[in-house]
Design an enzyme around this catalytic site. Sequence first.
Site, PDB file in Angstrom:
ATOM      1  CE  LYS A  49      -3.680  -2.302   2.421  1.00 17.63           C
ATOM      2  NZ  LYS A  49      -4.554  -2.244   3.756  1.00 17.63           N
ATOM      3  CD  GLU A  88      -8.243  -9.204  -3.792  1.00 14.96           C
ATOM      4  OE1 GLU A  88      -8.839  -8.733  -2.904  1.00 14.96           O
ATOM      5  OE2 GLU A  88      -7.068  -9.692  -3.530  1.00 14.96           O
TER       6      GLU A  88
HETATM    7  P1  IDP Z   1      -7.410  -7.281   5.293  1.00 11.86           P
HETATM    8  O1  IDP Z   1      -6.561  -6.388   4.381  1.00 11.86           O
HETATM    9  O2  IDP Z   1      -6.515  -7.937   6.267  1.00 11.86           O
HETATM   10  O3  IDP Z   1      -8.021  -8.187   4.354  1.00 11.86           O
HETATM   11  P2  IDP Z   1     -10.088  -6.460   5.479  1.00 11.86           P
HETATM   12  O4  IDP Z   1     -10.877  -6.719   6.361  1.00 11.86           O
HETATM   13  O5  IDP Z   1     -10.508  -6.935   4.185  1.00 11.86           O
HETATM   14  O6  IDP Z   1      -8.399  -6.670   6.022  1.00 11.86           O
HETATM   15  O7  IDP Z   1     -10.019  -4.933   5.367  1.00 11.86           O
HETATM   16  C1  IDP Z   1      -9.492  -3.909   4.137  1.00 11.86           C
HETATM   17  C2  IDP Z   1      -8.688  -3.054   4.793  1.00 11.86           C
HETATM   18  O8  IDP Z   1      -9.632  -1.894   5.266  1.00 11.86           O
HETATM   19  C3  IDP Z   1      -7.702  -3.231   5.994  1.00 11.86           C
HETATM   20  O9  IDP Z   1      -6.439  -3.665   5.513  1.00 11.86           O
HETATM   21  C4  IDP Z   1      -7.467  -1.997   6.704  1.00 11.86           C
HETATM   22  O10 IDP Z   1      -6.744  -1.051   6.144  1.00 11.86           O
HETATM   23  C5  IDP Z   1      -8.731  -1.348   6.423  1.00 11.86           C
HETATM   24  N1  IDP Z   1      -9.810  -1.365   7.428  1.00 11.86           N
HETATM   25  C6  IDP Z   1     -10.273  -2.647   7.952  1.00 11.86           C
HETATM   26  N2  IDP Z   1     -11.084  -2.526   8.955  1.00 11.86           N
HETATM   27  C7  IDP Z   1     -11.009  -1.204   9.239  1.00 11.86           C
HETATM   28  C8  IDP Z   1     -11.598  -0.450  10.603  1.00 11.86           C
HETATM   29  O11 IDP Z   1     -12.267  -0.914  11.282  1.00 11.86           O
HETATM   30  N3  IDP Z   1     -11.247   0.818  10.446  1.00 11.86           N
HETATM   31  C9  IDP Z   1     -10.406   1.466   9.350  1.00 11.86           C
HETATM   32  N4  IDP Z   1      -9.843   0.717   8.572  1.00 11.86           N
HETATM   33  C10 IDP Z   1     -10.126  -0.585   8.368  1.00 11.86           C
END
Ligand code: IDP
Length: 151
Positions: free
Chosen positions: A11, A128
């Site tokens: 990222k 993806e």
């Molecule tokens: P992952 O990246 O571990 O797969 P996901 O649940 O798919 O996690 O969420 C995608 C991205 O969104 C995360 O990597 C994180 O940067 C962001 N994110 C997830 N949950 C939250 C939250 O509760 N607050 C702020 N950002 C979040």
Amino acid sequence: MAVERTFIAIKPDGVQRGLVGQILSRFEDKGFKLVALKQLIPSRELAEQHYGVHRERPFFSDLVNFITSGPIVAMVWEGEGVIASARKLIGSTKPLEAEPGTIRGDLAVNIGRNVIHGSDGHETAKFEIGLWFDSKEINDWTPSDQIWREE
Ligand code: IDP
Ligand code: MG
């Protein structure tokens, strides 16, 4: 276990902080094979498609703003069990809960700045990879030391 492919992206925070080299090393050191790599600043449309499952979440617009804020390094890695294994190398979504030794555990503290993305399953990986890469950008190749990695 079957050979599979997964989509990994460093990222904007990872790129800005100069972490690209050490993150690539972790996947190379593990023994996975890099089959595609490019740097790009994602369009809003691409970012919204990529994070489409999170569209209704309160953090969605922050997430899209962040991921489109600068260059990312998009990759496809190949190997046996690479989808689940990459998620282990990456660590928990919340960096403060991620185990030491994982990328997020070692390199991040903030959930919104957690350095790296990895596909979370077979269907997601397929979606993806197709979203971020043209098939011509993905290379089939055999490492010369392949034989030393197999049983
Ligand atoms: P992952 O990246 O571990 O797969 P996901 O649940 O798919 O996690 O969420 C995608 C991205 O969104 C995360 O990597 C994180 O940067 C962001 N994110 C997830 N949950 C939250 C939250 O509760 N607050 C702020 N950002 C979040
Ligand atoms: Mg996810």
